[in-house]
Design a protein around this motif. Structure first.
Motif, PDB file in Angstrom:
ATOM      1  N   PHE A  10       0.808  -1.435   0.234  1.00 47.39           N
ATOM      2  CA  PHE A  10      -0.009   0.151  -0.416  1.00 47.39           C
ATOM      3  C   PHE A  10       0.784   1.005  -0.005  1.00 47.39           C
ATOM      4  CE2 PHE A  10       0.805  -1.258   4.293  1.00 47.39           C
ATOM      5  CZ  PHE A  10       0.801   0.062   4.791  1.00 47.39           C
ATOM      6  N   ASP A  11       0.198   2.586  -0.582  1.00 45.61           N
ATOM      7  CA  ASP A  11       1.023   3.243  -0.263  1.00 45.61           C
ATOM      8  C   ASP A  11       1.019   3.928   1.124  1.00 45.61           C
ATOM      9  OD1 ASP A  11       1.654   5.960  -0.529  1.00 45.61           O
ATOM     10  OD2 ASP A  11       0.697   6.624  -2.267  1.00 45.61           O
ATOM     11  N   PRO A  12       2.887   4.314   1.747  1.00 48.46           N
ATOM     12  CA  PRO A  12       3.284   4.814   2.231  1.00 48.46           C
ATOM     13  C   PRO A  12       2.894   6.025   3.434  1.00 48.46           C
ATOM     14  CG  PRO A  12       5.369   4.803   1.012  1.00 48.46           C
ATOM     15  CD  PRO A  12       4.198   3.868   0.255  1.00 48.46           C
ATOM     16  N   ILE A  13       2.703   6.636   1.983  1.00 46.96           N
ATOM     17  CA  ILE A  13       2.426   7.808   2.449  1.00 46.96           C
ATOM     18  C   ILE A  13       0.600   8.185   2.463  1.00 46.96           C
ATOM     19  CG2 ILE A  13       1.646  10.412   1.075  1.00 46.96           C
ATOM     20  CD1 ILE A  13       3.704   9.388  -1.240  1.00 46.96           C
ATOM     21  N   THR A  14      -0.185   7.147   3.144  1.00 50.36           N
ATOM     22  CA  THR A  14      -1.241   7.244   3.257  1.00 50.36           C
ATOM     23  C   THR A  14      -1.127   6.954   4.262  1.00 50.36           C
ATOM     24  OG1 THR A  14      -2.151   5.209   2.250  1.00 50.36           O
ATOM     25  CG2 THR A  14      -2.773   7.443   1.342  1.00 50.36           C
ATOM     26  N   THR A  15      -0.320   5.653   4.922  1.00 53.05           N
ATOM     27  CA  THR A  15      -0.644   5.076   6.607  1.00 53.05           C
ATOM     28  C   THR A  15      -0.258   5.889   8.073  1.00 53.05           C
ATOM     29  OG1 THR A  15       2.477   4.475   6.641  1.00 53.05           O
ATOM     30  CG2 THR A  15       0.642   3.179   5.536  1.00 53.05           C
ATOM     31  N   PHE A  16      -0.932   5.277   9.155  1.00 52.67           N
ATOM     32  CA  PHE A  16      -0.649   5.839  10.238  1.00 52.67           C
ATOM     33  C   PHE A  16      -0.399   5.183  11.194  1.00 52.67           C
ATOM     34  CE2 PHE A  16      -5.232   5.672   9.272  1.00 52.67           C
ATOM     35  CZ  PHE A  16      -5.753   5.402  10.882  1.00 52.67           C
ATOM     36  N   THR A  17       0.280   5.467  12.361  1.00 55.22           N
ATOM     37  CA  THR A  17       0.689   5.073  13.302  1.00 55.22           C
ATOM     38  C   THR A  17       0.276   5.903  14.968  1.00 55.22           C
ATOM     39  OG1 THR A  17       1.751   3.697  12.324  1.00 55.22           O
ATOM     40  CG2 THR A  17       2.111   3.437  14.430  1.00 55.22           C
ATOM     41  N   CYS A  18      -0.808   4.973  15.464  1.00 57.53           N
ATOM     42  CA  CYS A  18      -0.666   5.427  17.184  1.00 57.53           C
ATOM     43  C   CYS A  18      -0.484   4.335  17.802  1.00 57.53           C
ATOM     44  CB  CYS A  18      -2.907   5.631  16.858  1.00 57.53           C
ATOM     45  SG  CYS A  18      -3.800   6.809  15.638  1.00 57.53           S
ATOM     46  N   TYR A  19      -0.712   5.074  19.086  1.00 62.66           N
ATOM     47  CA  TYR A  19       0.154   3.964  20.053  1.00 62.66           C
ATOM     48  C   TYR A  19      -0.907   3.983  21.306  1.00 62.66           C
ATOM     49  CZ  TYR A  19       3.834   6.108  17.544  1.00 62.66           C
ATOM     50  OH  TYR A  19       5.045   5.309  16.747  1.00 62.66           O
ATOM     51  N   SER A  20      -2.524   3.958  21.316  1.00 61.40           N
ATOM     52  CA  SER A  20      -3.529   4.292  22.908  1.00 61.40           C
ATOM     53  C   SER A  20      -4.847   4.087  21.452  1.00 61.40           C
ATOM     54  CB  SER A  20      -3.363   4.809  23.167  1.00 61.40           C
ATOM     55  OG  SER A  20      -3.713   5.797  23.233  1.00 61.40           O
ATOM     56  N   VAL A  21      -5.605   2.877  21.761  1.00 58.62           N
ATOM     57  CA  VAL A  21      -6.874   2.649  21.875  1.00 58.62           C
ATOM     58  C   VAL A  21      -7.537   4.403  21.725  1.00 58.62           C
ATOM     59  CG1 VAL A  21      -9.081   1.621  22.028  1.00 58.62           C
ATOM     60  CG2 VAL A  21      -6.916   0.227  22.434  1.00 58.62           C
ATOM     61  N   GLU A  22      -7.799   5.130  22.777  1.00 63.30           N
ATOM     62  CA  GLU A  22      -8.333   6.382  23.187  1.00 63.30           C
ATOM     63  C   GLU A  22      -7.797   7.092  21.428  1.00 63.30           C
ATOM     64  OE1 GLU A  22      -8.237   4.225  26.275  1.00 63.30           O
ATOM     65  OE2 GLU A  22      -6.186   4.971  24.703  1.00 63.30           O
ATOM     66  N   GLU A  23      -6.497   6.952  21.023  1.00 61.27           N
ATOM     67  CA  GLU A  23      -5.624   8.194  19.964  1.00 61.27           C
ATOM     68  C   GLU A  23      -6.519   7.364  19.297  1.00 61.27           C
ATOM     69  OE1 GLU A  23      -1.728   9.581  18.208  1.00 61.27           O
ATOM     70  OE2 GLU A  23      -1.711   7.718  19.429  1.00 61.27           O
ATOM     71  N   PHE A  24      -6.575   6.240  18.388  1.00 56.61           N
ATOM     72  CA  PHE A  24      -6.596   5.452  17.337  1.00 56.61           C
ATOM     73  C   PHE A  24      -8.760   5.859  17.198  1.00 56.61           C
ATOM     74  CE2 PHE A  24      -8.254   2.128  14.163  1.00 56.61           C
ATOM     75  CZ  PHE A  24      -7.812   2.560  13.481  1.00 56.61           C
ATOM     76  N   ALA A  25      -9.092   6.202  18.229  1.00 58.21           N
ATOM     77  CA  ALA A  25     -10.473   6.590  17.491  1.00 58.21           C
ATOM     78  C   ALA A  25     -10.909   8.005  17.905  1.00 58.21           C
ATOM     79  CB  ALA A  25     -11.455   5.883  19.555  1.00 58.21           C
ATOM     80  N   GLU A  26      -9.747   8.527  17.920  1.00 57.72           N
ATOM     81  CA  GLU A  26      -9.964   9.946  18.447  1.00 57.72           C
ATOM     82  C   GLU A  26     -10.159  10.242  15.735  1.00 57.72           C
ATOM     83  OE1 GLU A  26     -11.700  13.004  19.670  1.00 57.72           O
ATOM     84  OE2 GLU A  26     -11.986  10.536  20.679  1.00 57.72           O
ATOM     85  N   THR A  27      -9.094   9.300  15.787  1.00 58.45           N
ATOM     86  CA  THR A  27      -8.727   9.495  13.978  1.00 58.45           C
ATOM     87  C   THR A  27      -9.917   9.536  13.172  1.00 58.45           C
ATOM     88  OG1 THR A  27      -8.917   7.024  13.468  1.00 58.45           O
ATOM     89  CG2 THR A  27      -6.850   8.236  14.379  1.00 58.45           C
ATOM     90  N   ASP A  28     -10.040  10.461  12.249  1.00 60.86           N
ATOM     91  CA  ASP A  28     -10.764  10.646  10.917  1.00 60.86           C
ATOM     92  C   ASP A  28     -11.255   8.734  10.052  1.00 60.86           C
ATOM     93  OD1 ASP A  28     -11.240  13.286  11.390  1.00 60.86           O
ATOM     94  OD2 ASP A  28      -9.801  13.878  10.008  1.00 60.86           O
ATOM     95  N   TYR A  29     -10.187   8.256  10.317  1.00 59.48           N
ATOM     96  CA  TYR A  29     -10.343   7.034   9.775  1.00 59.48           C
ATOM     97  C   TYR A  29     -11.280   6.192  10.832  1.00 59.48           C
ATOM     98  CZ  TYR A  29      -9.856   2.533   8.689  1.00 59.48           C
ATOM     99  OH  TYR A  29     -10.126   0.455   8.824  1.00 59.48           O
ATOM    100  N   CYS A  30     -11.040   6.195  11.750  1.00 62.47           N
ATOM    101  CA  CYS A  30     -12.184   5.640  12.511  1.00 62.47           C
ATOM    102  C   CYS A  30     -13.439   6.084  12.372  1.00 62.47           C
ATOM    103  CB  CYS A  30     -11.352   5.362  14.247  1.00 62.47           C
ATOM    104  SG  CYS A  30     -12.280   4.089  15.376  1.00 62.47           S
ATOM    105  N   LYS A  31     -13.767   7.493  13.074  1.00 69.15           N
ATOM    106  CA  LYS A  31     -14.761   7.740  12.924  1.00 69.15           C
ATOM    107  C   LYS A  31     -15.879   7.829  11.717  1.00 69.15           C
ATOM    108  CE  LYS A  31     -13.135  12.034  16.108  1.00 69.15           C
ATOM    109  NZ  LYS A  31     -12.760  13.109  15.987  1.00 69.15           N
ATOM    110  N   ASN A  32     -15.306   7.639  10.290  1.00 68.17           N
ATOM    111  CA  ASN A  32     -15.353   7.717   9.146  1.00 68.17           C
ATOM    112  C   ASN A  32     -16.132   6.008   9.564  1.00 68.17           C
ATOM    113  OD1 ASN A  32     -15.354   9.444   8.369  1.00 68.17           O
ATOM    114  ND2 ASN A  32     -13.186   9.492   7.320  1.00 68.17           N
ATOM    115  N   MET A  33     -15.151   4.767  10.317  1.00 68.26           N
ATOM    116  CA  MET A  33     -15.640   3.813   9.955  1.00 68.26           C
ATOM    117  C   MET A  33     -17.010   3.975  10.337  1.00 68.26           C
ATOM    118  SD  MET A  33     -13.307   0.655  11.994  1.00 68.26           S
ATOM    119  CE  MET A  33     -13.397   0.921  13.173  1.00 68.26           C
ATOM    120  N   ILE A  34     -16.825   4.307  11.887  1.00 65.31           N
ATOM    121  CA  ILE A  34     -18.488   4.013  12.548  1.00 65.31           C
ATOM    122  C   ILE A  34     -18.729   4.504  11.693  1.00 65.31           C
ATOM    123  CG2 ILE A  34     -19.504   4.649  14.964  1.00 65.31           C
ATOM    124  CD1 ILE A  34     -16.842   4.334  15.845  1.00 65.31           C
ATOM    125  N   ALA A  35     -19.215   6.088  11.322  1.00 66.15           N
ATOM    126  CA  ALA A  35     -20.066   6.539  10.299  1.00 66.15           C
ATOM    127  C   ALA A  35     -20.535   5.890   9.257  1.00 66.15           C
ATOM    128  CB  ALA A  35     -19.131   7.780   9.813  1.00 66.15           C
TER     129      ALA A  35
END
Length: 214
Positions: A55-80
């Motif tokens: 996959f394109d490394p430019i679009t990858t991202f890393t979080c270091y806690s569940v709480e941090e990941f929950a605040e990402t646009d990726y997670c919010k869009n998934m739930i939406a």
């Protein structure tokens, strides 16, 4: 006459120096060009090595806690989009979460953990919006001969049909597990040093899946 000869000798010497210096400059330019090409090749190789799915490394991202990941646009869009934010539940004295990673345009996210006592690395991938119906389906897209099997695995009071595949890394057996926890998604699990089906199945039983709640 002597002055003219001296002047000619000086001019001749200067010209000789100019000719002698030219190859050195050319060599420097060639070396700089070669270095630039090598650096570009290394950059491409490193980019490709970031993920086996390329996959394109430019679009990858890393979080270091569940709480941090929950605040990402990726997670919010998934739930939406109607999907639960599923997370791992485990003995936090035995295992430590090191990171959660994903790709901004993907339908998966990865939990990375380490077993504190042994140092074994555990990877658990959540996938959603997939069209697998049973464990046999995981073997349909395997085009190279590998040792695989379909069996059952227990987690608490639940029994799942799972697909195990032996990827044989570095000449050693290394089993990965795939299964369908619920309709519309599938998950996979890998454990470093899982040299037999029994090893990966034992680790599978130690992790539960729950929906994240703040």
């Amino acid at each position: 006459m002597k002055k003219i000869l001296c002047l000619l000798l000086v001019l001749s010497a200067l010209c000789s120096c100019g000719v002698a210096e030219q190859p050195a400059n050319t060599a420097t330019e060639i070396e700089a060009t070669s270095t630039a090409v090598t650096e570009e090749a290394n950059t491409i190789s490193m980019s490709e090595a970031l993920d086996p799915e390329l996959f394109d490394p430019i679009t990858t991202f890393t979080c270091y806690s569940v709480e941090e990941f929950a605040e990402t646009d990726y997670c919010k869009n998934m739930i939406a989009s109607g999907f639960d934010f599923r997370v791992l539940s485990y003995d936090e004295e035995k295992y430590t979460l090191t990171s959660i990673s994903s790709d901004t345009i993907s339908t998966w996210y990865d939990f990375h953990l380490i077993e504190n006592e042994t140092g074994r690395m555990i990877g658990y991938t959540f996938r959603f919006d997939e069209n697998y119906e049973n464990a046999d389906d995981f073997g349909k897209n395997v085009y190279i001969e590998k040792a695989d099997m379909v069996t059952t695995a227990e987690r608490g009071e639940e029994t799942y049909e799972v697909y195990l595949i032996n990827t044989v890394m570095g000449g050693e057996d290394n089993y990965h597990l795939f299964y369908i926890p619920e309709e519309g998604c599938y998950d996979s699990m890998r454990v470093s040093g899982s040299a037999s089906p029994e090893v990966i199945l034992q680790y599978f039983s130690e992790f539960d899946i729950v929906t994240y709640e703040e």
